[in-house]
Design an enzyme around this catalytic site. Structure first.
Site, PDB file in Angstrom:
ATOM      1  N   CYS A   1       0.983  -0.925   0.188  1.00  9.34           N
ATOM      2  CA  CYS A   1      -0.372  -0.105   0.019  1.00  9.34           C
ATOM      3  C   CYS A   1       0.744   1.110   0.269  1.00  9.34           C
ATOM      4  CB  CYS A   1      -1.121  -0.130   0.928  1.00  9.34           C
ATOM      5  SG  CYS A   1      -0.503  -0.179   2.285  1.00  9.34           S
TER       6      CYS A   1
ATOM      7  N   HIS B   1      -2.499   2.253   6.964  1.00  7.37           N
ATOM      8  CA  HIS B   1      -2.965   2.267   6.057  1.00  7.37           C
ATOM      9  C   HIS B   1      -2.545   4.096   5.226  1.00  7.37           C
ATOM     10  CE1 HIS B   1      -5.941   2.403   2.981  1.00  7.37           C
ATOM     11  NE2 HIS B   1      -6.901   2.909   3.132  1.00  7.37           N
TER      12      HIS B   1
END
Lengths: 151, 319
Positions: free
Chosen positions: B87, B163
């Site tokens: 990510c 994240h």
């Protein structure tokens, strides 16, 4: 921090599993989780590692130099990147899965066996015992050499 | 998942991001960490192409603004996140592929990737990205070698998931690109003469405050034009000016800029050095050090001290 967090989490799980499997050392003493990252950066360790003869042995294993600068033993021990690697090592050690990795370094069988128990204290004790053995034989070798020199 | 799985976790550090971008073959940009968010912090960073907000992922929240599903998607590069470890790269690539600033040079690798995937839907883009050998190789070259098998075997716990989301202006509107959403989130138009940072700052401030209240770890980074390039350009214009009209002020300014360039050079060298350490296999060093300490009978004393500290720490945690 991403990697370290993951390694830390894995260690906690691994230690519990190791204790259950061996039912030995890990279950006996309520040993706290020791992170080698901080322990290997203490002044005592830095001083011992920086002694010329020791620094010479460690020098081939520091990070490769870059255009910026080259690491020595001291900068290595005090760098956060090394501390992370050392923490990762202690996690792997307490998870009892490091024996095969350690055996690649030509350590005696009982040291490898101690590493496999996941008990850091037992592993360190085995290392000290093994080194006092080799120390003794080394000094005997030295004596032999001295005698030969005398002749 | 197959080959999409072996992505290592990379550290969320401005040096790692800057070098990662260079590894992709992109030129003209760098990443800086922001320690606070207010108007003046951007003064020395402009132009700011995008912001990356990184946090420990807790739970799914409803988007604060509408998710784009219409034909604007054809002109916004948005890839869905397929695997977690990728990510960081994904957030950066999503941002770079939406950058239209003349300072930003994408390079052959990402240009090719963009052309290849532009007609794909967000999920297929994410999948293609996860399967890209070159992008994965660049990404993995930023992380520590996996020394122990247990690293790979132990599934990372959900609470350890970080994240990344990014914010940037695209075609006159501010968008939030979050790979876990169905599409980009539209935060409204940037009016003529308005700075997109004025729109995004309050949004991020609100987010930062809720995260502070809940003691959630987060950090904020900015994708900006390469500082050295910006300073060199300023020096060039100032030198042109002084040819026509000599001023002490301009000369002083040039000296300042030269000093800033030196600082940038030092910073980049530090990044390289930190990367060399980050990716180095320290196992032989550690084993040798433990042997040295064992021979000197300093290993057990070291352990006892460390154990004492750990006990104290655990007691403090319980108290």
């Amino acid at each position: 921090p991403e990697g370290e967090a993951a390694a830390g989490g894995a260690a906690a799980g691994g230690a519990a599993a190791g204790g259950a499997a061996t039912g030995g050392a890990a279950a006996g003493g309520a040993a706290p989780r020791v992170d080698l990252g901080a322990a290997l950066g203490t002044p005592d360790v830095v001083a011992a590692a920086s002694e010329p003869a020791n620094a010479q042995r460690l020098a081939p294993h520091v990070a490769p130099p870059t255009s910026g600068a080259a690491d020595d033993v001291r900068t290595t021990l005090l760098s956060p990147q090394f501390a992370q690697a050392a923490n990762q090592f202690s996690s792997a050690l307490t998870s009892g899965q490091i024996g095969s990795v350690v055996s690649q370094f030509g350590l005696p069988a009982d040291v490898t066996a101690a590493a496999n128990t996941g008990d850091m204290q037992a592993f360190f004790k085995a290392l000290e015992n093994a080194s006092s053995g080799s120390e003794a034989s080394k000094s005997q070798d030295d004596k032999k050499k001295d005698k030969q020199d005398d002749k | 998942m197959g080959s999409a799985g072996d992505w290592c976790t990379v550290e969320s550090d401005p040096g790692v991001f800057t070098l990662l971008i260079q590894k992709f073959g992109v030129k003209g940009v760098q990443v800086e960490e922001l320690w606070s968010i207010n108007d003046c912090i951007f003064e020395n960073l402009r132009p700011v192409h995008g912001l990356i907000f990184l946090f420990k992922y807790v739970q799914h929240e409803e988007p604060s603004n509408p998710v784009v599903t219409d034909n604007r998607l054809e002109n916004i590069y948005f890839a869905k996140q397929v695997i977690n470890n990728a990510c960081a790269s994904q957030a950066v690539i999503n941002m770079l592929l939406n950058c239209n600033h003349p300072d930003v040079y994408l390079g052959p690798e990402l240009t090719k990737f963009k052309e290849f995937t532009m007609s794909f839907d967000p999920y297929m883009r994410g999948l293609t990205l996860s399967n890209s050998q070159t992008i994965r190789a660049a990404h993995n070259s930023m992380s520590r070698p996996c020394l122990f098998e247990f690293d790979a075997k132990t599934p990372s716990k959900e609470e350890d998931a970080y994240h990344f989301i990014s914010y940037m202006p695209i075609n006159g509107r501010v968008y939030e690109l979050d790979g876990l959403r169905e599409g980009p989130i539209d935060h409204g138009p940037v009016n003529p003469g308005q700075d997109w940072l004025d729109i995004v700052c309050p949004i991020i401030c609100t987010k930062v405050n809720t995260y502070l209240d809940n003691e959630i770890n987060f950090s904020l980074m900015a994708l900006i034009s390469n500082r050295k390039m910006v300073y060199e350009r300023k020096i060039y214009y100032l030198t042109e000016d002084t040819r026509r009209m000599q001023t002490d002020e301009a000369e002083q300014e040039i000296r300042n800029l030269q000093m800033l360039i030196e600082l940038e050079d030092t910073k980049m060298m530090t990044y390289q050095q930190e990367l060399a350490r980050r990716t180095h296999n320290y196992l032989p060093f550690i084993i040798t050090l433990l042997q040295i300490l064992a021979e000197a009978k300093k290993l057990m004393p070291m352990y006892e001290k460390a154990k004492e500290r750990a006990l104290k720490r655990d007691r403090n945690l319980q108290a």
